[in-house]
Write a protein that holds these residues in place. Structure first.
Motif, PDB file in Angstrom:
ATOM      1  N   ASN A  78      28.185  44.491  34.965  1.00 16.63           N
ATOM      2  CA  ASN A  78      29.073  42.899  33.847  1.00 16.63           C
ATOM      3  C   ASN A  78      29.551  43.470  33.043  1.00 16.63           C
ATOM      4  O   ASN A  78      29.093  44.671  32.301  1.00 16.63           O
ATOM      5  N   GLN A  79      31.557  43.314  32.530  1.00 15.09           N
ATOM      6  CA  GLN A  79      31.257  43.625  31.856  1.00 15.09           C
ATOM      7  C   GLN A  79      31.674  42.388  30.429  1.00 15.09           C
ATOM      8  O   GLN A  79      32.381  43.216  29.549  1.00 15.09           O
ATOM      9  N   SER A  80      30.840  41.783  29.873  1.00 17.37           N
ATOM     10  CA  SER A  80      30.682  40.891  29.302  1.00 17.37           C
ATOM     11  C   SER A  80      30.082  41.814  27.407  1.00 17.37           C
ATOM     12  O   SER A  80      30.100  42.512  27.979  1.00 17.37           O
ATOM     13  N   LYS A 198      32.001  26.685  42.458  1.00 17.57           N
ATOM     14  CA  LYS A 198      32.815  26.998  41.710  1.00 17.57           C
ATOM     15  C   LYS A 198      33.536  25.582  41.799  1.00 17.57           C
ATOM     16  O   LYS A 198      34.445  25.735  40.279  1.00 17.57           O
ATOM     17  N   LYS A 208      32.942  31.175  35.680  1.00 17.54           N
ATOM     18  CA  LYS A 208      34.326  31.401  35.470  1.00 17.54           C
ATOM     19  C   LYS A 208      34.644  33.245  35.092  1.00 17.54           C
ATOM     20  O   LYS A 208      36.069  33.571  34.818  1.00 17.54           O
ATOM     21  N   GLN A 209      33.735  33.833  34.892  1.00 17.17           N
ATOM     22  CA  GLN A 209      33.796  35.205  33.912  1.00 17.17           C
ATOM     23  C   GLN A 209      32.736  36.354  33.684  1.00 17.17           C
ATOM     24  O   GLN A 209      31.580  35.739  33.793  1.00 17.17           O
ATOM     25  N   ASP A 210      32.559  37.613  33.345  1.00 17.29           N
ATOM     26  CA  ASP A 210      31.394  37.943  33.676  1.00 17.29           C
ATOM     27  C   ASP A 210      30.444  37.379  32.047  1.00 17.29           C
ATOM     28  O   ASP A 210      31.559  37.161  30.905  1.00 17.29           O
ATOM     29  N   SER A 211      29.427  37.227  32.087  1.00 17.29           N
ATOM     30  CA  SER A 211      28.806  36.852  30.932  1.00 17.29           C
ATOM     31  C   SER A 211      26.843  36.828  30.776  1.00 17.29           C
ATOM     32  O   SER A 211      26.925  36.395  32.449  1.00 17.29           O
ATOM     33  N   THR A 226      26.179  36.955  35.075  1.00 25.24           N
ATOM     34  CA  THR A 226      27.882  35.758  36.217  1.00 25.24           C
ATOM     35  C   THR A 226      28.356  37.803  36.435  1.00 25.24           C
ATOM     36  O   THR A 226      28.622  37.950  35.294  1.00 25.24           O
ATOM     37  N   GLY A 229      33.963  39.316  37.675  1.00 30.39           N
ATOM     38  CA  GLY A 229      34.056  37.602  37.343  1.00 30.39           C
ATOM     39  C   GLY A 229      33.612  36.467  38.362  1.00 30.39           C
ATOM     40  O   GLY A 229      34.738  35.546  38.280  1.00 30.39           O
ATOM     41  N   GLY A 230      33.071  36.478  37.805  1.00 32.89           N
ATOM     42  CA  GLY A 230      32.471  35.160  39.159  1.00 32.89           C
ATOM     43  C   GLY A 230      31.939  34.964  40.399  1.00 32.89           C
ATOM     44  O   GLY A 230      31.941  34.400  41.190  1.00 32.89           O
TER      45      GLY A 230
END
Length: 429
Positions: A78-80, A198, A208-211, A226, A229-230
């Motif tokens: 995860n990139q968040s 989606k 919608k994005q990494d989270s 997530t 990128g979803g």
């Protein structure tokens, strides 16, 4: 105190269990100059099992030192940069933290495992599949194990990294130790969202994005992860449960019960969970801290990872602590000759036990804070963010290998005296 000079004593070691802990053990032993004869696993083929997993900086530091390219893990996670801790019924953010305050680059356990396996194979360490251990012989100077096939393997040291059901636990403890219900269970789901999901505004708020988000309420909480990128979505629902179901990653979950439990959760996440087709039911069982991690006679069969210091999910440190234990065991074995292995193994458990207890209790403390903070509070009550934050960050500055070197003389002296007296002081005294 001066650090002891590391003697490059090379010992022959068999590792039982090729999960993350077993792979970390093989990597650490190889780095410190030992011969890993083989890493054994009873399964015939690895599958993409489990769901979300992350590592702390305390583990990344060791892996990098052992020559592993940690970017390979960081790129799949995860990139968040942050995570939110939310109120159960309306999603109000109670605290926001850097994601690394829990664990960084959270990804799928199976993907992490593939990379760990690759690192082991790159070092020429044999991984043998379909090798079920059915017996151990705690002999000095060459302990052995017997496989279901009848094959017998000997080594200078055997390290059992095959989880909380490890056969070696019975040998080390001298008795069975059946699990006790923790009073909690997790429903877990990990899947690729459909295009329909989606596009559905009732279900796509966190696609919608990494989270990473947490919803906390009285006696339960939900984790949402997530990533990619979803393209991948994971939720975990921890709740009170006194059911008597065997510990298993494969027990099918009851989605009707899930829907009942989340019927009053924040609408932004509710439908994403309620519309899930299937999940798994994981009963979280508790085992009391073990009085020893080392076999009683030869002191050459050793427990590591979940086989001796399993963690609650809320600790987010299970895999990281296995890496630390691997590093400490490898260092200790490098500081003795072949005749004094028992000093190394007994020093290993004394060095590691207090540290793992701190990490384990972090998870227990967090679960209890999350599950109790909103009890008997009114709608407008102000919640101190510090009361709900994850507090793993202080664990990360610790360097397990350096600590082992710094304390080696003191701990090894204590162990030598205990061995001379013929009485090993229990870890849980």
């Amino acid at each position: 105190m001066d650090k002891p000079k590391q003697e490059r004593t090379s010992l022959r070691v068999v590792v039982v269990g090729a999960g993350l802990g077993g792979c970390a053990t093989a990597l650490a032993l190889h780095h410190h100059g030992h011969e890993v004869v083989s890493v054994l696993d009873k399964v015939r083929e690895f599958q993409r099992l489990g769901d979300s997993l992350g590592l702390g900086e305390n583990a990344y530091r060791l892996l990098a030192r052992w020559g592993c390219n940690i970017k390979e893990i960081q790129e799949i996670g995860n990139q968040s940069p942050t995570m939110n801790i939310r109120r159960w019924h309306d999603g109000k953010i109670l605290a926001e933290q850097p994601l690394m305050d829990m664990a960084g680059y959270i990804g799928h356990r199976g993907d992490y495992h593939d990379i760990f396996l690759k690192w082991v194979r790159e070092r020429g360490i044999p991984i043998r599949m379909g090798c079920e251990v059915v017996a151990y012989d705690d002999s000095d100077p060459s302990p052995s194990l017997t496989l279901a096939s009848g094959e017998v393997l000997t080594a200078d040291v055997i390290v059992a990294c095959d989880g909380i059901k490890s056969l070696a636990r019975h040998l080390v403890l001298g008795a069975r130790d059946d699990p006790v219900s923790s009073g909690y269970a997790c429903f877990r789901a990990y899947f690729e969202p459909s295009e329909e999901m989606k596009a559905d505004p009732r279900r796509n708020a966190f696609l919608k994005q990494d989270s990473v988000n947490f919803w906390i309420g009285p006696d339960l909480h939900v984790v949402q992860n997530t990533l990619r990128g979803g393209r991948e979505f994971n939720w975990i629902l921890t709740h009170k449960d006194d059911g008597d179901v065997p510990e298993s990653w494969f027990q099918p979950g009851d989605m009707e019960e899930v829907r009942r439990l989340v019927s009053d959760i924040d609408p932004a996440i509710r439908e994403a969970i309620m519309s899930t087709e299937k999940c798994l039911d994981w009963k979280i069982c508790y085992r009391n801290p073990l009085p020893t991690w080392v076999s009683p006679n030869a002191h050459r069969i050793v427990l590591l990872g979940d086989s001796c210091h399993a963690h609650l999910p809320t600790s987010a440190q299970g895999a990281s602590q296995a890496c630390e234990s691997a590093g400490v065991l490898a260092v200790c074995l490098s500081l003795v000759d072949g005749q004094n292995v028992k000093i190394a193994t007994r020093a290993y458990e004394k060095l590691r036990f207090p540290r793992t207890r701190v990490s384990q209790t972090h998870g227990e403390d967090l679960r209890d804070r999350w599950h109790n903070i909103l009890k008997n509070t009114h709608e407008g009550a102000k919640i101190d963010p510090e009361m709900v934050k994850i507090k793993n960050r202080p664990l990360y500055a610790f360097d397990a290998e350096h600590d082992a070197l710094d304390r080696w003389n003191e701990v090894a002296t204590t162990v030598s005296h205990e061995l001379a007296r013929g009485t090993i002081r229990p870890l849980t005294y």
